[in-house]
Scaffold this motif. Sequence first.
Motif, PDB file in Angstrom:
ATOM      1  N   ALA A 186      35.671 -14.155  18.065  1.00 54.59           N
ATOM      2  CA  ALA A 186      35.802 -15.559  18.441  1.00 54.59           C
ATOM      3  C   ALA A 186      34.824 -16.398  17.912  1.00 54.59           C
ATOM      4  CB  ALA A 186      35.467 -15.388  19.997  1.00 54.59           C
TER       5      ALA A 186
ATOM      6  N   GLU B 175      34.372  -4.672  22.623  1.00 50.39           N
ATOM      7  CA  GLU B 175      34.082  -6.128  23.061  1.00 50.39           C
ATOM      8  C   GLU B 175      33.265  -6.970  22.138  1.00 50.39           C
ATOM      9  OE1 GLU B 175      32.247  -5.802  27.080  1.00 50.39           O
ATOM     10  OE2 GLU B 175      34.184  -4.944  27.895  1.00 50.39           O
TER      11      GLU B 175
ATOM     12  N   TYR C  99      36.960 -11.311  23.166  1.00 51.51           N
ATOM     13  CA  TYR C  99      37.177 -12.194  22.700  1.00 51.51           C
ATOM     14  C   TYR C  99      37.206 -13.515  23.427  1.00 51.51           C
ATOM     15  CZ  TYR C  99      40.351 -15.287  19.540  1.00 51.51           C
ATOM     16  OH  TYR C  99      40.762 -16.388  18.620  1.00 51.51           O
ATOM     17  N   ALA C 100      37.705 -13.329  24.799  1.00 52.17           N
ATOM     18  CA  ALA C 100      38.041 -14.360  25.621  1.00 52.17           C
ATOM     19  C   ALA C 100      36.644 -14.816  26.259  1.00 52.17           C
ATOM     20  CB  ALA C 100      38.917 -13.915  26.869  1.00 52.17           C
ATOM     21  N   GLU C 101      35.864 -13.624  26.423  1.00 52.89           N
ATOM     22  CA  GLU C 101      34.441 -14.081  26.835  1.00 52.89           C
ATOM     23  C   GLU C 101      33.582 -15.025  26.089  1.00 52.89           C
ATOM     24  OE1 GLU C 101      32.838 -10.450  27.854  1.00 52.89           O
ATOM     25  OE2 GLU C 101      33.854  -9.995  29.604  1.00 52.89           O
TER      26      GLU C 101
ATOM     27  N   TYR D 145      40.385  -7.925  23.533  1.00 53.24           N
ATOM     28  CA  TYR D 145      40.652  -8.910  24.227  1.00 53.24           C
ATOM     29  C   TYR D 145      39.437  -9.579  24.890  1.00 53.24           C
ATOM     30  CZ  TYR D 145      45.471  -8.485  22.264  1.00 53.24           C
ATOM     31  OH  TYR D 145      46.681  -8.320  21.518  1.00 53.24           O
ATOM     32  N   ARG D 146      39.198  -8.770  25.977  1.00 58.71           N
ATOM     33  CA  ARG D 146      38.209  -9.258  26.845  1.00 58.71           C
ATOM     34  C   ARG D 146      36.845  -9.786  26.313  1.00 58.71           C
ATOM     35  NH1 ARG D 146      38.243  -4.970  29.783  1.00 58.71           N
ATOM     36  NH2 ARG D 146      36.450  -3.861  28.923  1.00 58.71           N
TER      37      ARG D 146
ATOM     38  N   GLY E 235      37.290 -17.277  22.801  1.00 59.14           N
ATOM     39  CA  GLY E 235      38.411 -17.313  21.910  1.00 59.14           C
ATOM     40  C   GLY E 235      39.633 -18.048  22.274  1.00 59.14           C
ATOM     41  N   ARG E 236      40.456 -18.402  21.346  1.00 52.75           N
ATOM     42  CA  ARG E 236      41.838 -19.049  21.576  1.00 52.75           C
ATOM     43  C   ARG E 236      42.549 -18.270  22.775  1.00 52.75           C
ATOM     44  NH1 ARG E 236      42.609 -22.955  18.001  1.00 52.75           N
ATOM     45  NH2 ARG E 236      40.617 -23.666  16.922  1.00 52.75           N
ATOM     46  N   ALA E 237      43.512 -18.891  23.562  1.00 51.07           N
ATOM     47  CA  ALA E 237      44.238 -18.170  24.382  1.00 51.07           C
ATOM     48  C   ALA E 237      45.080 -17.178  23.438  1.00 51.07           C
ATOM     49  CB  ALA E 237      45.212 -19.185  25.143  1.00 51.07           C
ATOM     50  N   ILE E 238      45.291 -15.868  24.114  1.00 51.00           N
ATOM     51  CA  ILE E 238      45.878 -14.948  23.470  1.00 51.00           C
ATOM     52  C   ILE E 238      47.546 -14.836  23.767  1.00 51.00           C
ATOM     53  CG2 ILE E 238      46.035 -12.515  23.056  1.00 51.00           C
ATOM     54  CD1 ILE E 238      43.235 -12.237  23.399  1.00 51.00           C
TER      55      ILE E 238
ATOM     56  N   ARG F 272      34.202 -10.620  20.567  1.00 52.52           N
ATOM     57  CA  ARG F 272      33.080 -11.713  20.816  1.00 52.52           C
ATOM     58  C   ARG F 272      32.965 -12.210  19.450  1.00 52.52           C
ATOM     59  NH1 ARG F 272      30.885  -8.745  24.891  1.00 52.52           N
ATOM     60  NH2 ARG F 272      29.317  -7.584  23.544  1.00 52.52           N
TER      61      ARG F 272
END
Length: 336
Positions: A136, A129, A267-269, A264-265, A272-275, A133
């Motif tokens: 991102a 994770e 990155y999104a938190e 991915y989690r 980060g751009r939509a995967i 991050r």
Amino acid sequence: MDQERLRAWIAGHLGCPDLVIEETRPLGGGSIQENRLVRCQLSGETRAFVLRMDAPATIASSRSRAEEFRVLETVWAAGVRVPEPVGFCDDPAVIGGPFALMGLVEGVGLGPRIAKDLTLGGDREHLTEALGRELARIHAAVDPGALPASLAFLGAPDPDPARAEIARLRASLDGIGARRPAIEWGLRWGELRAPPCPAPTLVHRDFRTGNYMVDADGLTAVLDWEFAGWGDPAQDLGWFCAGCWRFGRPELEAGGIGSRAAFYRGYAEAGGRAIDPASVAYWEVLAHLRWAVIALEQGARHVSGREFSLELALTGRMVPELERAILRATAPAAWQ
């Protein structure tokens, strides 16, 4: 290396005339550039630095040390976890060529060891994770519409990063005179299936296990910025998750250390751009293509006589295995 000239430059740059160099020695890793430990005594304390300079031979796609250092300065200022950029010297009279000086970061960076030694990196899902991050933050570090003067060499982003990458790989093959039908097949496949990229960002382009450092608790730094530039953020996601960078842990899709979901989690938190999974899968195929081309370039450094190295020679021997992976990944059944 003239140690007295190096001492004088560091002392002048840091404003510490009483600086003494206690030790210099090569560091492991860094298959494209040369890294050396420089341990100094200054103002009653010991500080350790990494001196990074060109190896006797390098590859065409690598940035200059000056450009790499400017990228490092930018991402450091943006809060990315990287070694401190201490200074850059472009005077060849000091040690024979330009070099960057960075703060030493403690930890282990060897990819196979990180993947297999579970005493490193702390909880592996947390580490995965954390890497998401960090990626991102890299992708958000520079606004292409407000490029600082120090990064003017990046130019404008290419609106079609996938086909631009394929053009670079073809140029690299031509540059070393390589004729590899399987790679050419893969490049044509990639050209025909290139996904759109609505918003190019700064990408690391070598974000993988082996190019970051960990200690017993977790991530300490992201290393090796020599390939950074504009691109599709999915490229970094695909490079990290590609099968060729899992170091014998194929079940751990995120760099051989954790789950893709955790990566991915994170990155999104961190914003980060939509995967787009299909776009990431495409860039995983291109990761094998690009690594095959780099491996050929590394082997050519040895074969040319510019830099005799068993490591470079063995890297070149990895290409058939990568070609097999490319052919399997681009088989029609794999994309139906």
